[in-house]
Design a protein around this motif. Structure first.
Motif, PDB file in Angstrom:
ATOM      1  N   SER A  61       1.133  -1.148   0.181  1.00 49.61           N
ATOM      2  CA  SER A  61       0.202   0.007   0.372  1.00 49.61           C
ATOM      3  C   SER A  61       0.513   1.140  -0.512  1.00 49.61           C
ATOM      4  O   SER A  61       1.878   1.504   0.543  1.00 49.61           O
ATOM      5  CB  SER A  61      -0.811  -0.211   1.250  1.00 49.61           C
ATOM      6  N   ASP A  62       0.595   2.161  -0.878  1.00 49.28           N
ATOM      7  CA  ASP A  62       1.456   3.221  -1.088  1.00 49.28           C
ATOM      8  C   ASP A  62       1.060   4.091   0.187  1.00 49.28           C
ATOM      9  O   ASP A  62       0.797   5.117   0.681  1.00 49.28           O
ATOM     10  CB  ASP A  62       0.654   4.281  -2.490  1.00 49.28           C
ATOM     11  N   LEU A  63      -0.337   3.955   0.943  1.00 46.78           N
ATOM     12  CA  LEU A  63      -0.783   4.803   3.038  1.00 46.78           C
ATOM     13  C   LEU A  63       0.632   4.451   3.745  1.00 46.78           C
ATOM     14  O   LEU A  63       0.991   5.124   4.694  1.00 46.78           O
ATOM     15  CB  LEU A  63      -1.681   3.809   2.679  1.00 46.78           C
ATOM     16  N   VAL A  64       1.834   4.081   3.301  1.00 48.44           N
ATOM     17  CA  VAL A  64       2.918   4.296   3.542  1.00 48.44           C
ATOM     18  C   VAL A  64       3.276   5.739   3.294  1.00 48.44           C
ATOM     19  O   VAL A  64       4.297   5.725   4.631  1.00 48.44           O
ATOM     20  CB  VAL A  64       4.469   3.249   3.648  1.00 48.44           C
ATOM     21  N   LEU A  65       2.940   6.196   3.307  1.00 49.90           N
ATOM     22  CA  LEU A  65       3.874   7.457   2.846  1.00 49.90           C
ATOM     23  C   LEU A  65       3.100   8.548   3.792  1.00 49.90           C
ATOM     24  O   LEU A  65       3.762   9.574   3.483  1.00 49.90           O
ATOM     25  CB  LEU A  65       3.642   7.971   1.332  1.00 49.90           C
ATOM     26  N   ARG A  66       1.609   7.957   4.101  1.00 48.18           N
ATOM     27  CA  ARG A  66       1.587   9.362   4.978  1.00 48.18           C
ATOM     28  C   ARG A  66       2.791   8.764   6.859  1.00 48.18           C
ATOM     29  O   ARG A  66       3.155   9.824   7.024  1.00 48.18           O
ATOM     30  CB  ARG A  66       0.326   8.526   5.535  1.00 48.18           C
ATOM     31  N   ASP A  67       3.013   8.115   6.850  1.00 50.61           N
ATOM     32  CA  ASP A  67       4.457   8.543   7.699  1.00 50.61           C
ATOM     33  C   ASP A  67       5.823   8.399   6.858  1.00 50.61           C
ATOM     34  O   ASP A  67       6.249   8.222   8.037  1.00 50.61           O
ATOM     35  CB  ASP A  67       4.344   6.435   8.298  1.00 50.61           C
ATOM     36  N   LEU A  68       5.942   9.239   6.257  1.00 52.62           N
ATOM     37  CA  LEU A  68       7.074   9.005   5.989  1.00 52.62           C
ATOM     38  C   LEU A  68       7.692   9.941   6.979  1.00 52.62           C
ATOM     39  O   LEU A  68       9.144   9.608   7.058  1.00 52.62           O
ATOM     40  CB  LEU A  68       7.354  10.570   4.755  1.00 52.62           C
ATOM     41  N   ASP A  69       7.260  11.031   7.289  1.00 52.64           N
ATOM     42  CA  ASP A  69       7.836  12.327   8.349  1.00 52.64           C
ATOM     43  C   ASP A  69       8.774  11.257   9.741  1.00 52.64           C
ATOM     44  O   ASP A  69       9.341  11.246  10.422  1.00 52.64           O
ATOM     45  CB  ASP A  69       6.539  12.932   9.564  1.00 52.64           C
ATOM     46  N   LEU A  70       7.766   9.769   9.789  1.00 54.53           N
ATOM     47  CA  LEU A  70       8.307   8.983  10.797  1.00 54.53           C
ATOM     48  C   LEU A  70       9.423   8.546  10.682  1.00 54.53           C
ATOM     49  O   LEU A  70      10.373   8.258  11.538  1.00 54.53           O
ATOM     50  CB  LEU A  70       6.819   8.179  11.680  1.00 54.53           C
ATOM     51  N   LEU A  71       9.065   8.025   9.343  1.00 55.44           N
ATOM     52  CA  LEU A  71      10.412   6.923   9.056  1.00 55.44           C
ATOM     53  C   LEU A  71      11.573   7.563   8.430  1.00 55.44           C
ATOM     54  O   LEU A  71      12.918   6.585   9.051  1.00 55.44           O
ATOM     55  CB  LEU A  71      10.151   6.074   6.955  1.00 55.44           C
ATOM     56  N   ARG A  72      11.499   9.112   8.460  1.00 51.59           N
ATOM     57  CA  ARG A  72      12.774   9.746   8.439  1.00 51.59           C
ATOM     58  C   ARG A  72      13.757  10.386  10.114  1.00 51.59           C
ATOM     59  O   ARG A  72      15.079  10.412   9.613  1.00 51.59           O
ATOM     60  CB  ARG A  72      12.591  11.188   7.265  1.00 51.59           C
ATOM     61  N   GLN A  73      12.602   9.365  10.451  1.00 52.79           N
ATOM     62  CA  GLN A  73      13.308  10.016  12.125  1.00 52.79           C
ATOM     63  C   GLN A  73      14.209   8.874  12.457  1.00 52.79           C
ATOM     64  O   GLN A  73      15.091   9.104  13.652  1.00 52.79           O
ATOM     65  CB  GLN A  73      12.452  10.175  12.895  1.00 52.79           C
ATOM     66  N   PHE A  74      13.932   7.781  12.298  1.00 53.55           N
ATOM     67  CA  PHE A  74      14.916   6.520  12.084  1.00 53.55           C
ATOM     68  C   PHE A  74      15.996   6.586  12.392  1.00 53.55           C
ATOM     69  O   PHE A  74      16.450   6.804  10.784  1.00 53.55           O
ATOM     70  CB  PHE A  74      14.060   5.379  12.063  1.00 53.55           C
ATOM     71  N   LYS A  75      16.617   5.637  12.538  1.00 50.57           N
ATOM     72  CA  LYS A  75      18.198   5.772  12.383  1.00 50.57           C
ATOM     73  C   LYS A  75      18.601   4.363  11.672  1.00 50.57           C
ATOM     74  O   LYS A  75      19.266   4.597  10.654  1.00 50.57           O
ATOM     75  CB  LYS A  75      19.321   5.512  13.886  1.00 50.57           C
ATOM     76  N   THR A  76      17.526   3.130  11.432  1.00 54.12           N
ATOM     77  CA  THR A  76      18.018   2.061  10.442  1.00 54.12           C
ATOM     78  C   THR A  76      16.131   1.835   9.949  1.00 54.12           C
ATOM     79  O   THR A  76      15.364   1.823  11.091  1.00 54.12           O
ATOM     80  CB  THR A  76      18.531   1.130  11.453  1.00 54.12           C
ATOM     81  N   CYS A  77      16.044   2.029   8.985  1.00 56.35           N
ATOM     82  CA  CYS A  77      14.174   2.227   8.222  1.00 56.35           C
ATOM     83  C   CYS A  77      14.739   1.433   6.942  1.00 56.35           C
ATOM     84  O   CYS A  77      15.444   1.731   6.223  1.00 56.35           O
ATOM     85  CB  CYS A  77      13.931   3.009   8.450  1.00 56.35           C
ATOM     86  N   THR A  78      13.949   0.487   7.118  1.00 54.47           N
ATOM     87  CA  THR A  78      13.556  -0.339   6.006  1.00 54.47           C
ATOM     88  C   THR A  78      12.595  -0.108   4.792  1.00 54.47           C
ATOM     89  O   THR A  78      11.609  -1.061   5.888  1.00 54.47           O
ATOM     90  CB  THR A  78      14.721  -1.494   5.675  1.00 54.47           C
ATOM     91  N   VAL A  79      11.928   0.093   4.187  1.00 60.45           N
ATOM     92  CA  VAL A  79      10.807  -0.045   3.121  1.00 60.45           C
ATOM     93  C   VAL A  79      10.668  -0.834   2.485  1.00 60.45           C
ATOM     94  O   VAL A  79      11.852  -0.560   0.842  1.00 60.45           O
ATOM     95  CB  VAL A  79       9.886   1.619   3.452  1.00 60.45           C
ATOM     96  N   GLY A  80       9.777  -1.918   1.982  1.00 63.12           N
ATOM     97  CA  GLY A  80       9.689  -2.754   1.185  1.00 63.12           C
ATOM     98  C   GLY A  80       8.006  -2.444   0.586  1.00 63.12           C
ATOM     99  O   GLY A  80       7.424  -2.706   1.366  1.00 63.12           O
ATOM    100  N   LEU A  81       7.601  -2.894  -0.931  1.00 55.86           N
ATOM    101  CA  LEU A  81       7.030  -3.019  -1.309  1.00 55.86           C
ATOM    102  C   LEU A  81       7.020  -4.208  -1.870  1.00 55.86           C
ATOM    103  O   LEU A  81       8.079  -4.568  -2.921  1.00 55.86           O
ATOM    104  CB  LEU A  81       6.709  -1.437  -2.493  1.00 55.86           C
TER     105      LEU A  81
END
Ligand code: SF4
Length: 270
Positions: free
Chosen positions: A120-140
């Motif tokens: 789901s592209d709803l994951v983009l809603r949380d981009l503000d949070l995702l950018r703050q993680f030291k380690t974050c990987t997002v897969g579609l």
């Protein structure tokens, strides 16, 4: 379709999945309705009579319970927390419930690493949070980039062209991204090189999973092909059980990824 609100008893679970030490599932069930869904075995534990894909339980205490579980730990979590293993964390009702967002806020406050996999592209809603993680990987995950085919095989998930656009947006925002070609559908998915070429520039990594030719995973695919593409059924059946077919596909995928500068994380066969 009604969403049932339930209280979870535990949230953070140890994971046996490669690359993730823990999993968090904010929902039970998945309404994306993929014909090949690998998680349908879960139904027997849910108490639902509806078919898999037609019910959803929202674990409405998920963020608060996870915060309590994390607070009880003395040491930071070792390794990444994977969202999610037997549900999609960004199904349409997440827009209203915001449970995955709450879970991410708790993990961020705890300094955890996260690995998200969604359709789901709803994951983009949380981009503000995702950018703050030291380690974050997002897969579609994708089995095709053909929206018309996906309407028949993944009827309530975000169209794959929009998933590709979401990967690009995440990648451009500095989030580490991967595509999970899962499952690769013989006679339906495009050529593996074509798929990887279309994803180049939007992903750092790619993995491929072969269609599992046993059990309910495959039965759903066969029914969809029989209905929509009957002329491809026999060649599909032959390919799915042909070890040489999958070996050739793996080689093509590895070579294409190397040529395109995409890290190849693995070819998964059942
Ligand atoms: S998104 Fe994943 S969990 Fe949901 S129906 Fe599709 S395969 Fe199953």
């Amino acid at each position: 379709m009604a969403v049932r609100e339930i209280q979870a008893k535990s949230m953070l679970q140890k994971s046996g999945l490669p690359g993730a030490q823990y999993v968090v599932n904010p929902y039970v069930g998945c309404v994306h309705g993929c014909v090949y869904c690998y998680a349908r075995f879960m139904k027997r534990f849910t108490g639902h009579n509806e078919p898999w894909g037609r019910f959803l339980d929202a674990r409405v205490n998920a963020p608060e319970l996870l915060r309590r579980e994390l607070a009880r730990r003395r040491a930071p979590l070792e390794g990444a927390v994977f969202l999610s293993s037997v549900t999609d964390p960004y199904q349409p009702p997440e827009a209203r419930y915001r449970l995955t967002r709450g879970v991410l806020e708790a993990l961020l406050d705890h300094g955890a690493a996260v690995d998200i996999l969604t359709k789901s592209d709803l994951v983009l809603r949380d981009l503000d949070l995702l950018r703050q993680f030291k380690t974050c990987t997002v897969g579609l995950s994708l089995s095709t980039l053909d929206d018309a085919l996906a309407r028949r095989t993944e009827p309530r998930a975000t169209p794959p062209t929009k998933r590709r656009a979401a990967l690009q947006a995440l990648h451009d925002a500095g989030v580490r991204t991967y595509a999970f070609i899962s499952p690769y559908l013989p006679q339906l998915s495009a050529g593996i090189e074509e798929l990887l070429e279309a994803l180049a520039g939007a992903v750092d990594e790619v993995g491929v999973e072969a269609l599992n030719p046993s059990g309910a995973n495959w039965a759903g695919v066969e029914a969809a092909i029989h209905r929509h593409y009957p002329e491809r059924l026999e060649t599909h059946r032959a390919a799915v059980r042909d070890a040489g077919y999958w070996a050739a596909l793996e080689l093509q995928a590895r070579q294409a990824a190397a040529r395109l500068g995409i890290r190849f994380t693995g070819f998964y066969r059942h």
